[in-house]
Design a protein around this motif. Structure first.
Motif, PDB file in Angstrom:
ATOM      1  N   LEU A 140       0.402  -1.707  -0.107  1.00 61.32           N
ATOM      2  CA  LEU A 140       0.369  -0.176   0.116  1.00 61.32           C
ATOM      3  C   LEU A 140       0.614   1.385  -0.098  1.00 61.32           C
ATOM      4  CD1 LEU A 140      -2.727   1.188   0.449  1.00 61.32           C
ATOM      5  CD2 LEU A 140      -2.614   1.185   2.390  1.00 61.32           C
ATOM      6  N   SER A 141       1.941   1.522   0.663  1.00 58.84           N
ATOM      7  CA  SER A 141       2.760   2.252   0.859  1.00 58.84           C
ATOM      8  C   SER A 141       3.742   2.791  -0.487  1.00 58.84           C
ATOM      9  CB  SER A 141       3.751   2.321   1.573  1.00 58.84           C
ATOM     10  OG  SER A 141       3.113   1.951   3.174  1.00 58.84           O
ATOM     11  N   LEU A 142       4.031   1.164  -1.478  1.00 56.97           N
ATOM     12  CA  LEU A 142       4.293   1.440  -2.941  1.00 56.97           C
ATOM     13  C   LEU A 142       3.652   2.589  -3.614  1.00 56.97           C
ATOM     14  CD1 LEU A 142       7.083   0.546  -4.117  1.00 56.97           C
ATOM     15  CD2 LEU A 142       6.177  -1.363  -4.527  1.00 56.97           C
ATOM     16  N   ALA A 143       2.231   1.039  -3.858  1.00 57.35           N
ATOM     17  CA  ALA A 143       0.956   2.157  -4.730  1.00 57.35           C
ATOM     18  C   ALA A 143       0.960   3.430  -3.673  1.00 57.35           C
ATOM     19  CB  ALA A 143       0.054   1.721  -4.346  1.00 57.35           C
ATOM     20  N   SER A 144       0.730   3.781  -2.819  1.00 55.01           N
ATOM     21  CA  SER A 144       0.365   4.883  -2.974  1.00 55.01           C
ATOM     22  C   SER A 144       2.040   6.306  -3.032  1.00 55.01           C
ATOM     23  CB  SER A 144       0.363   5.646  -1.712  1.00 55.01           C
ATOM     24  OG  SER A 144       1.693   5.105   0.041  1.00 55.01           O
ATOM     25  N   VAL A 145       2.790   5.373  -2.973  1.00 54.51           N
ATOM     26  CA  VAL A 145       4.241   6.914  -2.961  1.00 54.51           C
ATOM     27  C   VAL A 145       4.102   7.123  -4.882  1.00 54.51           C
ATOM     28  CG1 VAL A 145       7.198   6.199  -3.457  1.00 54.51           C
ATOM     29  CG2 VAL A 145       5.571   6.633  -1.740  1.00 54.51           C
ATOM     30  N   MET A 146       3.968   5.860  -5.609  1.00 57.89           N
ATOM     31  CA  MET A 146       3.926   5.622  -6.927  1.00 57.89           C
ATOM     32  C   MET A 146       3.031   6.798  -7.549  1.00 57.89           C
ATOM     33  SD  MET A 146       6.489   3.848  -7.735  1.00 57.89           S
ATOM     34  CE  MET A 146       6.363   3.639  -9.892  1.00 57.89           C
ATOM     35  N   ALA A 147       1.666   6.717  -7.203  1.00 53.42           N
ATOM     36  CA  ALA A 147       0.803   7.411  -6.911  1.00 53.42           C
ATOM     37  C   ALA A 147       1.585   8.445  -6.918  1.00 53.42           C
ATOM     38  CB  ALA A 147      -0.801   7.229  -6.139  1.00 53.42           C
ATOM     39  N   VAL A 148       2.008   9.131  -5.960  1.00 55.27           N
ATOM     40  CA  VAL A 148       1.589  10.392  -5.785  1.00 55.27           C
ATOM     41  C   VAL A 148       3.315  11.261  -6.430  1.00 55.27           C
ATOM     42  CG1 VAL A 148       3.084  11.738  -3.704  1.00 55.27           C
ATOM     43  CG2 VAL A 148       1.629  10.412  -3.341  1.00 55.27           C
ATOM     44  N   CYS A 149       4.225  10.549  -7.355  1.00 55.28           N
ATOM     45  CA  CYS A 149       5.334  10.175  -8.303  1.00 55.28           C
ATOM     46  C   CYS A 149       3.723  10.920  -9.787  1.00 55.28           C
ATOM     47  CB  CYS A 149       6.343   9.449  -8.157  1.00 55.28           C
ATOM     48  SG  CYS A 149       7.345   9.314  -7.231  1.00 55.28           S
ATOM     49  N   VAL A 150       3.457  10.344  -9.876  1.00 51.87           N
ATOM     50  CA  VAL A 150       2.031  10.039 -11.326  1.00 51.87           C
ATOM     51  C   VAL A 150       1.511  11.778 -11.231  1.00 51.87           C
ATOM     52  CG1 VAL A 150       0.535   9.354 -12.520  1.00 51.87           C
ATOM     53  CG2 VAL A 150       2.271   8.025 -11.826  1.00 51.87           C
ATOM     54  N   LEU A 151       1.058  11.610 -10.223  1.00 53.48           N
ATOM     55  CA  LEU A 151       0.379  12.969  -9.456  1.00 53.48           C
ATOM     56  C   LEU A 151       1.409  14.104 -10.073  1.00 53.48           C
ATOM     57  CD1 LEU A 151      -2.494  12.250  -6.574  1.00 53.48           C
ATOM     58  CD2 LEU A 151      -2.800  12.681  -9.784  1.00 53.48           C
ATOM     59  N   GLY A 152       2.698  14.054  -8.766  1.00 53.99           N
ATOM     60  CA  GLY A 152       3.457  15.214  -8.999  1.00 53.99           C
ATOM     61  C   GLY A 152       4.021  15.750 -10.261  1.00 53.99           C
TER      62      GLY A 152
END
Length: 197
Positions: free
Chosen positions: A179-191
């Protein structure tokens, strides 16, 4: 100009997110409750080892080694000891282990060298001089003999858990990491999307 201004923000956010990822999950280690400080084990007797483990720490098995401060070398006790429950125990029958008051039990992964916990300092005495503790009920017993010898492997190697299902149990314990890895990837895509817009 500042060095970081030449690097795209999407790459910077991904870089810093990977370094902050270990902070997302608090890790807890094994706490060895027996043997405790001041305990004196006896040769030719069954001595209990008891520990408590943190939940969701991803540690499903450990290797146990017996170390002494005044002498180089280790006594390899048991490999792949299952630690799936929060409390665990193992009985250790020792014979002809040199007497001393500077012994420690090390709980680690000997393949990677990761230390999960260490016991407090305790003593091993000759037969009759030590206290005879009560063995842990229902726990397996491992027998070791002699002093440290680098050519001798582990006294016991435990089999894999329940028909090889331990790999699925490892994934169950990794939900928070995934879950942490998926949220980090989502933040990177949004950034990255925000930077482009």
């Amino acid at each position: 100009m500042h060095f970081l201004s030449y690097i795209p923000t999407g790459i910077l956010s991904l870089f810093f997110a990977w370094y902050l990822l270990p902070l997302a999950v608090a890790k807890s280690y094994l706490t060895i409750s027996t043997p405790a400080n001041g305990v004196q084990w006896a040769n030719n007797a069954v001595n209990p080892i008891e520990w408590e483990k943190g939940l969701l720490d991803g540690v499903s098995e450990v290797d146990i080694e017996l170390a002494r401060l005044s002498i180089d070398g280790l006594i390899y006790v048991a490999r792949d000891v299952p630690t799936l429950s929060s409390q665990g125990s193992l009985n250790l029958f020792i014979q002809d282990v040199p007497a001393g008051d500077d012994y420690y039990l090390l709980f680690l992964n000997s393949t990677h060298g990761v230390m999960y916990g260490a016991s407090q300092r305790f003593a091993i005495s000759d037969t009759g001089n030590g206290t005879v503790p009560t063995p842990a009920a229902g726990a397996p017993t491992v027998t070791i003999s002699g002093g440290p010898d680098p050519t001798v492997g582990f006294a016991t190697t435990f089999p894999p858990s329940a028909n090889g299902v331990s790999s699925l149990r490892t994934l169950e314990g990794a939900r928070m990491q995934l879950l942490s890895l998926a949220s980090v990837m989502a933040v990177c895509v949004l950034g990255g999307a925000w930077t482009v817009l």
